[in-house]
Write an enzyme that holds these catalytic residues in place. Structure first.
Site, PDB file in Angstrom:
ATOM      1  CG  HIS A 173      -2.034   0.936   1.267  1.00 58.54           C
ATOM      2  ND1 HIS A 173      -2.358   1.789   0.247  1.00 58.54           N
ATOM      3  CD2 HIS A 173      -2.901   1.242   2.273  1.00 58.54           C
ATOM      4  CE1 HIS A 173      -3.367   2.565   0.620  1.00 58.54           C
ATOM      5  NE2 HIS A 173      -3.717   2.263   1.832  1.00 58.54           N
TER       6      HIS A 173
ATOM      7  CG  ASP B 259       2.785   4.122  -4.195  1.00 59.33           C
ATOM      8  OD1 ASP B 259       1.827   3.343  -4.095  1.00 59.33           O
ATOM      9  OD2 ASP B 259       2.928   5.138  -3.494  1.00 59.33           O
TER      10      ASP B 259
ATOM     11  CG  HIS C 203      -4.600   0.588  -8.184  1.00 61.04           C
ATOM     12  ND1 HIS C 203      -5.928   0.544  -7.836  1.00 61.04           N
ATOM     13  CD2 HIS C 203      -4.023   1.498  -7.374  1.00 61.04           C
ATOM     14  CE1 HIS C 203      -6.153   1.423  -6.865  1.00 61.04           C
ATOM     15  NE2 HIS C 203      -5.009   2.008  -6.571  1.00 61.04           N
TER      16      HIS C 203
END
Ligand code: SDX
Length: 429
Positions: free
Chosen positions: A268, A363, A307
């Site tokens: 995460h 990210d 994702h």
């Protein structure tokens, strides 16, 4: 529309059931009437990790994973990132509307008023070892804030909630910056009212004597855009955690500490840190093909890719990738960028990733920017937690006033032992 129901036939009994459909979903509890025997508990759904379960109704953030769409209160993330400050977006998340200038000035003043932390909280930060991970310090210290504001337990008093929200938005950056300064052994720098929200973070982290902390306005704008992009993302792991903990009616400080703990995981919010470690491990662009081969063999993951919702390019990754070039114009190119670009180039044309709809997520490039701006790698998840504080709190508040919501308590499929006879100690083998 014709009969907005689902007809389910249980072939074990031949019985049929009409289940009402609302917003393209059915209430899972409506399945309980499907039974073989009258004494049965009734039908449940089995959905580990909630792959296909709506836990709530929300009006805060909308995501279309196939189209790569992300909107806060209906506004496209690209427009908000381009034109808003982080506090403007936080206001939008809490109050459903973009603030007027007067409202924004008042909101900013309220948040700044709460940006200081009690000396006892500073002592808690001081009590950590010099090499403690800043996320661990942040999680523990946010939790400790609950003991300073016992009024926060009055969660159904709207004014009390608003005060805790302002306190958390104001104090989390200060705690985060102090966690960094504690590790470097440098004296703490306190927030200053004439600095922007992100300017204060840079100042509290990097200011040393008269040394400027943001060498260029492009860097301050970049950090603001990154914070806007990270403010909310509907029912992600940490926000769902916030809602589950908050559903027990505990204070918001304890709930946010749990949400931040969920965010810390490498799958995460810890992924931005993991991406940099992955790029360091690859080290040279010539090692990329071999790394990709190992990922495809199941020996690890391409961090920053994939994702649960986006089966297209994460719209935030698009904004961040473009921003990276603007930042590198000022800071000089991060050498890891070449490796990241080669990983993306290969992954976007390789069947393994294409067939699994794995694209860069928020990210993948953010860490390259943070690193180029001088943030240490283990501060990256902290830089995720700071802006997400407004998302967590907006969902916490929405959950509290939602008449559908009760304490979260999932069911299970029990596959353990049936009743057994107790074995006294002397007879155990
Ligand atoms: C964030 O939910 C949110 O909104 C989160 C977030 C937010 O703003 O809050 O967007 C922020 O957390 C972004 C995600 C950051 N995490 C990473 O970058 C870590 C790497 N990515 C993954 O581990 C993964 O993609 C997840 C955790 C993000 C999503 O995992 P899922 O949806 O549970 O998918 P999965 O693990 O079931 O994978 C499906 C398939 C599997 O292959 P098979 O078993 O079918 O052969 O895809 C593969 C996985 O092995 N896969 C990957 C991969 N991600 C999934 N293979 C290689 N590299 C990857 N990154």
């Amino acid at each position: 529309m014709a009969n907005n129901t689902l007809t389910i036939t249980d072939n074990r009994t031949g019985k049929s059931y009409e289940i009402p459909i609302e917003h393209d979903t059915i209430h899972a509890t409506d399945l309980r009437k499907i039974k073989v025997h009258d004494g049965d508990f009734g039908m449940m759904t089995y959905d580990p990790a909630f792959m296909n379960t709506a836990s709530c109704k929300s009006t805060i953030t909308y995501i279309d994973g196939d189209k790569g769409i992300l909107r806060y209160r209906g506004y496209p993330i690209e427009d908000l990132a381009e034109s808003c400050t982080y506090l403007e977006v936080a206001h939008l998340l809490f109050r459903e509307e973009l603030p007027t200038q007067i409202q924004l000035d008042e909101w900013t003043k309220q948040v700044q008023h709460h940006s200081l932390i009690h000396q006892n909280i500073v002592n808690i930060i001081d009590s950590f070892r010099y090499d403690a991970h800043p996320m661990t310090i942040l999680i523990s210290t946010i939790s400790a804030l609950a003991s300073f504001f016992p009024e926060a337990n009055n969660i159904f008093d709207a004014e009390v909630r608003k005060r805790q929200i302002r306190r958390l938005i104001g104090k989390v950056p200060t705690i985060a910056a102090f966690a960094y300064r504690h590790r470097t052994g440098m004296p703490y720098v306190y927030p200053e009212d004439d600095l922007s929200f992100v300017g204060n973070i840079a100042s509290m982290m990097f200011k040393w004597g008269s040394r400027k902390f943001f060498s260029h306005p492009v860097l301050e704008r970049a950090l603001n855009i990154l914070f806007v992009l990270h403010a909310d993302h509907e029912q992600n792991c940490s926000t769902s955690t916030m809602r589950v903990i908050g559903s027990s009616h505990v204070d918001p400080y304890s709930a946010i500490a749990g949400a931040a703990a969920a965010l810390f995981g490498p799958l995460h919010g810890g992924a931005n840190e993991a991406v940099i470690h992955m790029l360091d491990q690859i080290h040279d662009i010539k090692n990329v093909p071999d790394f990709i081969k190992r990922v495809k063999a199941g020996e690890g993951r391409l961090m920053g890719f994939g994702h649960r919702v986006y089966k297209n390019y994460d719209p935030r990754a698009k904004v961040i990738k473009k921003l990276a070039y603007e930042v590198f114009e000022v800071t000089g190119r991060n050498p890891k960028l070449e490796i990241a670009l080669e990983l993306e180039r290969i992954a976007l044309e390789d069947e393994y990733f294409v067939s699994r709809k794995l694209y860069p997520n928020v990210d993948f490039y953010s860490g390259l920017i943070y690193q180029a701006m001088g943030f240490p790698v283990d501060m990256f998840p902290v830089l995720f937690a700071i802006p997400r504080t407004s998302g967590w709190l907006a969902h916490w508040q929405e959950m509290l006033v939602d008449p559908d919501q009760k304490i979260a308590r999932p069911r299970q499929i029990y596959l353990g032992h049936d009743k057994r006879t107790f074995i006294p100690m002397e007879n155990r083998k």
